[in-house]
Design a protein around this motif. Structure first.
Motif: not given
Length: 421
Positions: A333-336, A15-28, A279-284, A42-45
């Protein structure tokens, strides 16, 4: 634990890294049992991309598109040929020097490798250079793109680290020049052992003619870098002016830029920019849940038991980032890693965030040239037909001096911060 497991499983299945970051945050958020966090999601995104400095990214990419379509790249290569082409191994020097000049406009390693491979590798093959070496050298020349300003990776880092974009771009100048000189030294030594051919010697009149033809193209990096260094413009403004200068040079000097090409160029720039900004939004969002979960504090406690000084911390981080960069592209990688490691670097070890940014970016870019992935080698392979594995083997000396630069940066932070004082 649930967040980490979900994140790793999604990455392993592709799964693309951006989606991984977004779904990982939802999992938390689900695992935390705090429903109030959903309203902030959505505000953080949105907040992750609500930055004026990020406008520079599509503008820098557009400059590269205009420059390539307007015949500016070829004239820069011709200028580099006139400067060092007659030396032993002249085309190898030209490859690096042209990459250094182009990097002051493009700022993207993969884009630079794709463009320069089309120009330099066939020319080097004609003169008797091994295609594998020529392609590998071009890939390492592309490493200069994210280091010498402008740099998309530095713009992304400055947003993540909340430091001035101009400071990050300036911090990359001296390391980029040092790396260029190191590459020159390796070419000189290899030229002695492998008896690289000399380039064609040009008369003074021919050199003057080439310089005259290429001189207007130099306005582009002068406008971009000069306006930032002088304080006349911020990076976003300089990128906007630079794109206009590139269009004018391509239209009225080289006469190869057609306005009918502009919509396609803007579309390509927009697509790439959208990927980066997502990717930047997902990282945020992901960094927000990491901070909420006190993950950086826990990692900091673990690292403090091993790294007793800033230098030790940077050396450990360099090894870790190099490994991360071998399997994950530069910007993801930078974003992670930045949201996790930056608070430790600045808060625990007192490292200048701008210096830390240079170390992180160079490590991740070097990862683009390291197996098992080595993305820049695959880009060069797709363009030239050379195989990625042999490319890495013949360019090991360039890998070694790149690692040496990283060690120097760990011990001497003033290499990156000297121009900022």
């Amino acid at each position: 634990m649930m967040t980490l497991s979900a994140f790793l499983i999604m990455m392993l299945v592709g799964i693309p890294i951006g989606i991984c970051l977004c779904l990982g945050a939802l999992a938390y958020i689900i695992d935390s049992g705090n429903p109030l966090l959903f309203s902030n999601y959505p505000l953080q995104l949105f907040g992750g991309v609500d930055s004026y400095g990020l406008i520079a990214i599509p503008l820098f990419i557009l400059i590269g598109e205009i420059m390539n379509g307007g015949g500016i790249t070829q004239r820069i290569v011709n200028l580099a040929m006139a400067c060092v082409g007659a030396l032993k191994g002249g085309l190898a020097y030209v490859n690096i020097l042209a990459n250094m000049m182009v990097s002051s406009i493009l700022g993207s390693a993969t884009a630079q490798v794709a463009i320069m491979s089309q120009i330099m590798v066939p020319e080097m093959e004609k003169k008797g250079y091994d295609k594998t070496f020529a392609a590998g050298l071009t890939a390492y020349g592309g490493m200069l793109g994210p280091i010498i300003p402008p740099s998309v990776m530095f713009v992304v880092y400055s947003t993540l680290a909340q430091v001035a974009v101009s400071d990050m771009l300036i911090a990359g100048i001296i390391p980029g020049l040092i790396l260029t000189l190191m590459f020159f030294f390796i070419i000189m030594v290899m030229g002695f052992f492998y008896n690289y051919p000399r380039g064609e010697k040009q008369s003074l009149k021919e050199r003057f003619s080439i310089f005259l033809d290429a001189s207007p193209t130099l306005l582009i990096p002068i406008v971009i870098v000069g306006s930032i260094l002088s304080g006349l413009a911020n990076p976003t403004e300089s990128a906007a002016v630079g794109s206009i200068v590139a269009a004018l040079v391509g239209r009225y000097w080289t006469r190869e830029f057609d306005l009918s090409q502009l919509p396609k160029m803007m579309l390509r720039a927009g697509i790439y920019s959208a990927i980066v900004l997502f990717l930047v939004a997902a990282a945020a969002v992901f960094s927000w849940v990491l901070i909420y979960g006190k993950i950086p504090l826990m990692i900091a406690e673990s690292i403090k038991n091993v790294a007793t000084s800033p230098i030790a911390f940077l050396l450990i981080v360099s090894v870790a980032l190099l490994l991360i960069g071998t399997v994950i592209d530069g910007i993801p990688g930078l974003i992670m890693v930045v949201p996790i490691l930056l608070p430790i670097a600045t808060g625990v070890y007192g490292i200048d965030p701008r210096h830390f940014g240079v170390v992180v970016v160079i490590n991740l870019v070097l990862g683009l040239l390291t197996p098992p992935v080595g993305l820049c080698f695959f880009v060069a392979s797709a363009v030239t037909g050379a195989k990625p594995g042999p490319m890495f083997i013949v360019t090991i000396p360039f890998f070694i001096v790149s690692c040496l630069l990283l060690v120097l940066l760990c011990f001497y932070p003033e290499i990156s911060t000297a121009l900022l004082k």
